[in-house]
Write an enzyme that holds these catalytic residues in place. Structure first.
Site, PDB file in Angstrom:
ATOM      1  N   LYS A 288       0.930  -1.251   0.175  1.00  0.00           N
ATOM      2  CA  LYS A 288      -0.020  -0.072  -0.029  1.00  0.00           C
ATOM      3  C   LYS A 288       1.051   1.272  -0.057  1.00  0.00           C
ATOM      4  O   LYS A 288       2.017   1.316   0.515  1.00  0.00           O
ATOM      5  CB  LYS A 288      -0.797  -0.015   1.463  1.00  0.00           C
ATOM      6  CG  LYS A 288      -2.090  -1.002   1.392  1.00  0.00           C
ATOM      7  CD  LYS A 288      -2.949  -0.940   2.695  1.00  0.00           C
ATOM      8  CE  LYS A 288      -4.007  -1.822   2.419  1.00  0.00           C
ATOM      9  NZ  LYS A 288      -4.959  -1.695   1.564  1.00  0.00           N
ATOM     10  N   ARG A 362     -10.127 -11.379   1.980  1.00  0.00           N
ATOM     11  CA  ARG A 362     -11.255 -12.557   1.416  1.00  0.00           C
ATOM     12  C   ARG A 362     -10.428 -13.818   1.417  1.00  0.00           C
ATOM     13  O   ARG A 362     -11.034 -15.042   1.475  1.00  0.00           O
ATOM     14  CB  ARG A 362     -11.543 -12.299  -0.053  1.00  0.00           C
ATOM     15  CG  ARG A 362     -10.322 -12.086  -0.919  1.00  0.00           C
ATOM     16  CD  ARG A 362     -10.988 -11.340  -2.184  1.00  0.00           C
ATOM     17  NE  ARG A 362     -11.125  -9.856  -2.138  1.00  0.00           N
ATOM     18  CZ  ARG A 362     -11.196  -9.025  -2.939  1.00  0.00           C
ATOM     19  NH1 ARG A 362     -11.578  -9.130  -4.468  1.00  0.00           N
ATOM     20  NH2 ARG A 362     -11.318  -7.743  -2.571  1.00  0.00           N
TER      21      ARG A 362
HETATM   22  N1  BES Z   1      -8.184  -3.711   4.308  1.00  0.00           N
HETATM   23  C1  BES Z   1      -8.307  -3.279   3.227  1.00  0.00           C
HETATM   24  C2  BES Z   1      -9.722  -2.657   2.686  1.00  0.00           C
HETATM   25  C3  BES Z   1      -9.603  -1.181   3.004  1.00  0.00           C
HETATM   26  C4  BES Z   1      -9.003  -0.023   2.650  1.00  0.00           C
HETATM   27  C5  BES Z   1     -10.604  -0.948   4.436  1.00  0.00           C
HETATM   28  C6  BES Z   1      -9.363   1.081   2.960  1.00  0.00           C
HETATM   29  C7  BES Z   1     -10.457   0.720   4.736  1.00  0.00           C
HETATM   30  C8  BES Z   1      -9.914   1.402   4.205  1.00  0.00           C
HETATM   31  C9  BES Z   1      -8.263  -4.547   2.004  1.00  0.00           C
HETATM   32  O1  BES Z   1      -7.613  -5.695   2.567  1.00  0.00           O
HETATM   33  C10 BES Z   1      -7.901  -4.014   0.985  1.00  0.00           C
HETATM   34  O2  BES Z   1      -6.569  -3.618   0.829  1.00  0.00           O
HETATM   35  N2  BES Z   1      -8.867  -4.074  -0.203  1.00  0.00           N
HETATM   36  C11 BES Z   1      -8.222  -3.666  -1.439  1.00  0.00           C
HETATM   37  C12 BES Z   1      -8.913  -4.764  -2.601  1.00  0.00           C
HETATM   38  C13 BES Z   1      -8.316  -4.570  -4.072  1.00  0.00           C
HETATM   39  C14 BES Z   1      -6.845  -4.900  -3.918  1.00  0.00           C
HETATM   40  C15 BES Z   1      -9.008  -5.415  -4.889  1.00  0.00           C
HETATM   41  C16 BES Z   1      -8.681  -2.394  -1.748  1.00  0.00           C
HETATM   42  O3  BES Z   1      -9.994  -2.094  -1.241  1.00  0.00           O
HETATM   43  O4  BES Z   1      -8.198  -1.600  -2.337  1.00  0.00           O
HETATM   44 MN    MN Z   2      -5.508  -5.500   1.891  1.00  0.00          MN
END
Ligand code: BES
Ligand code: MN
Ligand code: ZN
Length: 506
Positions: A288, A362
């Site tokens: 990230k 997931r």
């Molecule tokens: N934990 C995150 C989702 C999230 C992001 C929650 C920001 C709250 C605030 C999750 O694990 C994630 O990183 N999801 C990705 C999925 C994507 C790679 C398909 C996302 O939402 O960017």
């Molecule tokens: Mn994630």
């Protein structure tokens, strides 16, 4: 915090602070009239002077009101006397009352409820919401402030803590439903505080083993709760290849935690709750961006919610069987971390091509959802900070709600509405499933930029075909990013406890 409800006389109530509702247009209700009389017409004078408006949101504080046994008097605006408040307006009134209480050095308060007329809800509603709002806004998380450093030593930190709130009825005795509402709200608040504490803990403290210890600690508090912890080796050996692929990138071992509460008959099918417990989500190799990454300590708020629900269920001694299961791992880009392109085999036998290691929630959930099939559940509800896309779709107001069963979906919408912790239905249509197609495995773990919250739910749906299931995406609702409320919200504990209360016939 202690809450109670009783019949009392506002003029003689001995308290640090008395809260009385006042309508707009200077009209005084019976309870306000009693206070006005005791204070030699103070309310009428203030109204005439223009200070007391009675509008929703106004909470006028009077110190040392002559004629009362209360050290302070808060006059809370209720709007026009002509009509009842909507639940949204009533919640606003309660927020301004709670904020007024929070701002003063009190140890106790008496809040008169007589005149808080709310449209279309039971009389238990205002009892429950008054307690929940006061408890929510007076919560503090200061265990990491040192005694001498900035924080605990500030004036606010030293202030006496509000410890007891009496809900007062000037006109009558409380009804049985209102007394029951006190106990229900107290249990919800107890659970929600645990959820918030766990969510707010720093990720160097709150790792998967810590969550396992906390579960075991909860298990020692009551015989009705049996706690089991499976370690990372067992997770892999059982065939949970997706779960293990997330945990393997971190030196902190992953844990699968199960808390089985037996309040019902031995043969009663349990209500199962599954929480995403990523104690820190760096994104893994698909790392990230740095800005705001600290907020990914909250990526275990689904797990924290399961803790809060179990805590409330134990406190309420609910006559049902409930199982809380937590998929705990840390998503790190270690040298053994999974790579984009890796293919793993899940416990269900289905294979997954990991195209993005940041779609890890997931992966831990799909194996856990397969695993909980062994409980022959009545319903399974998973709770997860799953997608940033859900925040785009619904903002910070509603949880994203997905279900393969309309009755369960409706029950959750209703339970959320009842306790101001709302979820909103999203589609789980077959047409979205093809976005998860992979040329190399049974499915990919991401479905592209469109409808990201939906395709994440569609992924989970492939592992929950054998039972009645709902998924709550709480990415937008589990925490506040900004002051003054920065920190975990404790949502959706209220929704889920209400769901169990409804389901168990309370
Ligand atoms: N934990 C995150 C989702 C999230 C992001 C929650 C920001 C709250 C605030 C999750 O694990 C994630 O990183 N999801 C990705 C999925 C994507 C790679 C398909 C996302 O939402 O960017
Ligand atoms: Mn994630
Ligand atoms: Zn995550």
């Amino acid at each position: 915090m202690q809450f109670s409800i009783k019949h009392l006389d506002p003029a003689t109530a001995r308290t640090d602070c008395l809260v009385v509702g006042v309508h707009a247009d200077g009209k005084l209700s019976a309870a306000a009239e009693q206070v006005d009389r005791a204070t030699g017409g103070l309310l009428r004078k203030l109204a005439k002077q223009g200070d007391l408006k009675g509008t929703v949101k106004q909470a006028l504080v009077i110190h040392q009101p002559a004629g009362l046994k209360a050290a302070r008097l808060v006059l809370a605006g209720l709007g026009s006397a002509e009509r009842a408040l909507s639940t949204t307006e009533a919640n606003r009134v309660l927020v301004s009352v709670a904020n007024a209480l929070k701002g003063m050095p009190l140890t106790d308060a008496v809040v008169l409820l007589d005149d808080l007329a709310v449209d279309g809800v039971s009389e238990a509603w205002r009892v429950r919401e008054a307690i929940k709002t006061i408890d929510e806004l007076t919560y503090r998380f200061d265990q990491f402030k040192s005694k001498t450093g900035k924080g605990k030593s500030t004036k606010a930190g030293k202030a006496p803590q509000l410890a007891a709130v009496t809900l007062g009825l000037a006109g009558r005795q409380p009804h049985a439903a209102e007394k029951r509402a006190v106990a229900e709200a107290e249990a919800i608040c107890l659970g929600r505080r645990l959820t918030r504490d766990l969510g707010n803990l720093p990720p160097n403290v709150c790792h998967p083993s810590y969550l396992a210890q906390r579960a075991q600690q909860l298990g020692r508090e009551t015989k009705k709760l049996k706690v089991t912890v499976l370690d990372e080796k067992q997770i892999r050996a059982m065939g949970m290849g997706a779960f293990a692929s997330v945990a393997q990138g971190s030196d902190q071992p992953g844990k699968l935690i199960a808390m089985e509460y037996k309040g019902g008959k031995a043969g009663d099918k349990p209500y199962v709750f599954v929480g995403k417990g990523i104690t820190f989500d760096t994104g893994g190799i698909s790392i990230k961006p740095g800005a705001g990454m600290d907020e990914m300590k909250y990526d275990m708020c689904g797990a924290a919610t399961v803790f809060g629900v179990m805590r409330a269920v134990v406190a309420l001694k609910l006559p049902v069987n409930v199982v809380g299961v937590i998929a705990a791992a840390e998503n790190m880009p270690g040298s053994n971390a999974s790579r984009p392109g890796d293919i793993v085999t899940t416990l269900s036998g289905q294979t997954v091509e990991i195209l993005n290691t940041d779609a890890e929630g997931r992966l831990v959930l799909c194996d856990t959802l397969t695993w909980v099939g062994k409980y022959k559940p009545k319903t399974v509800i998973d709770i997860a900070t799953l997608t940033g896309a859900c925040v785009v779709a619904l903002g910070n107001q509603a949880h994203g709600l997905y279900s393969n069963n309309n009755a369960l979906g409706d029950a959750l919408v209703k339970a959320g509405q009842e306790g101001n912790d709302r979820a909103w239905p999203m589609p789980l249509w077959e047409e979205y499933q093809e976005q998860l197609d992979s040329p190399f495995a049974d499915m990919a773990n991401i479905g592209g930029p469109r409808a990201g919250s939906v395709t994440a739910a569609c992924f989970l749906a492939r592992f929950t075909r054998d039972y009645t299931w709902a998924h709550l995406d709480i990415a937008g609702t589990a925490w506040h990013s900004h002051a003054p409320y920065k920190g975990a919200t404790g949502r959706p504990v209220s929704l889920l406890v209400q769901y169990l209360l409804d389901a168990s016939g309370h």
